[in-house]
Design a protein around this motif. Structure first.
Motif, PDB file in Angstrom:
ATOM      1  N   MET A  86       0.815  -1.217   0.000  1.00 19.58           N
ATOM      2  CA  MET A  86       0.000   0.000   0.000  1.00 19.58           C
ATOM      3  C   MET A  86       0.848   1.267   0.000  1.00 19.58           C
ATOM      4  O   MET A  86       0.334   2.361  -0.199  1.00 19.58           O
ATOM      5  N   GLY A  87       2.147   1.107   0.246  1.00 15.34           N
ATOM      6  CA  GLY A  87       3.032   2.266   0.299  1.00 15.34           C
ATOM      7  C   GLY A  87       2.680   3.195   1.443  1.00 15.34           C
ATOM      8  O   GLY A  87       2.666   4.412   1.286  1.00 15.34           O
ATOM      9  N   CYS A  88       2.408   2.598   2.619  1.00 14.86           N
ATOM     10  CA  CYS A  88       1.957   3.409   3.747  1.00 14.86           C
ATOM     11  C   CYS A  88       2.643   2.965   5.030  1.00 14.86           C
ATOM     12  O   CYS A  88       3.199   1.868   5.111  1.00 14.86           O
ATOM     13  N   PRO A  89       2.595   3.796   6.063  1.00 13.45           N
ATOM     14  CA  PRO A  89       3.139   3.398   7.360  1.00 13.45           C
ATOM     15  C   PRO A  89       2.161   2.531   8.128  1.00 13.45           C
ATOM     16  O   PRO A  89       0.981   2.466   7.788  1.00 13.45           O
ATOM     17  N   TYR A  90       2.680   1.849   9.132  1.00 14.16           N
ATOM     18  CA  TYR A  90       1.778   1.197  10.082  1.00 14.16           C
ATOM     19  C   TYR A  90       2.360   1.330  11.479  1.00 14.16           C
ATOM     20  O   TYR A  90       3.572   1.437  11.660  1.00 14.16           O
ATOM     21  N   VAL A  91       1.481   1.358  12.460  1.00 14.60           N
ATOM     22  CA  VAL A  91       1.872   1.479  13.865  1.00 14.60           C
ATOM     23  C   VAL A  91       1.390   0.243  14.601  1.00 14.60           C
ATOM     24  O   VAL A  91       0.252  -0.192  14.422  1.00 14.60           O
ATOM     25  N   SER A  92       2.261  -0.314  15.440  1.00 17.75           N
ATOM     26  CA  SER A  92       1.939  -1.508  16.209  1.00 17.75           C
ATOM     27  C   SER A  92       1.841  -1.159  17.692  1.00 17.75           C
ATOM     28  O   SER A  92       2.741  -0.530  18.254  1.00 17.75           O
ATOM     29  N   GLY A  93       0.753  -1.584  18.322  1.00 20.08           N
ATOM     30  CA  GLY A  93       0.614  -1.401  19.754  1.00 20.08           C
ATOM     31  C   GLY A  93       1.682  -2.144  20.521  1.00 20.08           C
ATOM     32  O   GLY A  93       2.149  -1.685  21.566  1.00 20.08           O
ATOM     33  N   GLY A  94       2.108  -3.293  19.998  1.00 17.69           N
ATOM     34  CA  GLY A  94       3.174  -4.048  20.636  1.00 17.69           C
ATOM     35  C   GLY A  94       4.483  -3.283  20.663  1.00 17.69           C
ATOM     36  O   GLY A  94       5.233  -3.340  21.646  1.00 17.69           O
ATOM     37  N   ASP A  95       4.769  -2.553  19.580  1.00 14.08           N
ATOM     38  CA  ASP A  95       5.991  -1.744  19.544  1.00 14.08           C
ATOM     39  C   ASP A  95       5.934  -0.645  20.601  1.00 14.08           C
ATOM     40  O   ASP A  95       6.932  -0.354  21.267  1.00 14.08           O
ATOM     41  N   ILE A  96       4.765  -0.022  20.749  1.00 13.46           N
ATOM     42  CA  ILE A  96       4.610   1.029  21.747  1.00 13.46           C
ATOM     43  C   ILE A  96       4.784   0.444  23.153  1.00 13.46           C
ATOM     44  O   ILE A  96       5.436   1.040  24.021  1.00 13.46           O
ATOM     45  N   PHE A  97       4.224  -0.755  23.379  1.00 13.91           N
ATOM     46  CA  PHE A  97       4.364  -1.421  24.677  1.00 13.91           C
ATOM     47  C   PHE A  97       5.830  -1.743  24.961  1.00 13.91           C
ATOM     48  O   PHE A  97       6.328  -1.515  26.072  1.00 13.91           O
ATOM     49  N   ARG A  98       6.534  -2.264  23.946  1.00 10.08           N
ATOM     50  CA  ARG A  98       7.942  -2.605  24.131  1.00 10.08           C
ATOM     51  C   ARG A  98       8.798  -1.352  24.351  1.00 10.08           C
ATOM     52  O   ARG A  98       9.747  -1.376  25.140  1.00 10.08           O
ATOM     53  N   GLU A  99       8.467  -0.267  23.657  1.00 12.79           N
ATOM     54  CA  GLU A  99       9.201   0.977  23.865  1.00 12.79           C
ATOM     55  C   GLU A  99       9.030   1.471  25.299  1.00 12.79           C
ATOM     56  O   GLU A  99       9.976   1.959  25.923  1.00 12.79           O
ATOM     57  N   LEU A 100       7.812   1.335  25.818  1.00  9.47           N
ATOM     58  CA  LEU A 100       7.548   1.739  27.194  1.00  9.47           C
ATOM     59  C   LEU A 100       8.332   0.866  28.169  1.00  9.47           C
ATOM     60  O   LEU A 100       8.885   1.359  29.161  1.00  9.47           O
ATOM     61  N   ALA A 101       8.416  -0.435  27.876  1.00 13.33           N
ATOM     62  CA  ALA A 101       9.186  -1.348  28.725  1.00 13.33           C
ATOM     63  C   ALA A 101      10.667  -0.958  28.718  1.00 13.33           C
ATOM     64  O   ALA A 101      11.319  -0.910  29.774  1.00 13.33           O
TER      65      ALA A 101
END
Length: 203
Positions: free
Chosen positions: A38-53
């Motif tokens: 699609m040539g677009c970005p995506y955001v993962s909730g898991g990535d945000i959780f891991r960044e917080l960890a």
């Protein structure tokens, strides 16, 4: 980003898509392939959780334990995901949001909501090489389901709101991508008679 997507895989669309499912369901694989096509970005909730960890110098199990005792962690993550959904819901540009609650948090801002799953033994095989252990995965699934019910009165097992519900054990990675690609390309907003309504979620 996936590297095996050819130019013939390109998808012309402006749809905002959510992808949800339990650990090992294949969501990350699908999202990477879709984002390339699609040539677009995506955001993962898991990535945000891991960044917080990482920010708190904790492992995933430790942060999950903290989240069990305080609503602040979940609500902070969910607020961030909802803000992202609000932004992209108005953008008229392709975007992918992936998390267990993505379909709920995006609500009617999303154009297509997808749930992926697979039998537990298959999912456990898929995460065998991850840092998270089998026991930790099971604890996290039960813990998250309880918190969703407690915070938002969300039954994570209620799949009514999803437009596609796919058992990824039945198709190859390519096959799952093709199923979703067909749904995206066949979507006609003029023929759309309406999605299932989603209760408002207030993180």
């Amino acid at each position: 980003m996936a590297t095996d997507t050819s130019t013939s895989d390109e998808i012309e669309t402006t749809l905002f898509i959510t992808v949800s499912g339990p650990p090992g369901c294949g969501a990350t694989t699908l999202c990477k392939r879709l984002a390339d096509a699609m040539g677009c970005p995506y955001v993962s909730g898991g990535d945000i959780f891991r960044e917080l960890a990482d920010d708190r110098e904790l492992n995933l199990n430790q942060l999950t334990a903290q989240a069990d005792t305080s609503a602040d962690i979940d609500r902070a993550i969910d607020q961030r995901l909802q803000q992202i959904a609000e932004k992209w819901g108005m953008a008229n540009k392709p975007f992918i949001l992936e998390s267990r609650l993505a379909g709920w948090l995006a609500g009617e801002r999303a154009d297509l909501r997808i749930w992926l799953d697979a039998p537990e033994d298959i999912r456990l095989e898929r995460i065998a090489d991850r840092v998270e252990t089998e026991a930790e995965m099971r604890v996290r699934e039960v813990s998250e389901a309880g918190r969703y019910q407690s915070y938002y009165e969300i039954d994570i097992d209620d799949r009514e709101l999803y437009d596609l519900n796919i058992n990824t054990a039945r198709w190859s990675k390519r096959g799952v991508f093709e199923l979703v690609r067909t749904a995206i390309e066949a979507y006609d907003p003029d023929a759309d008679e309406g999605a299932f309504s989603t209760p408002d979620v207030d993180p």
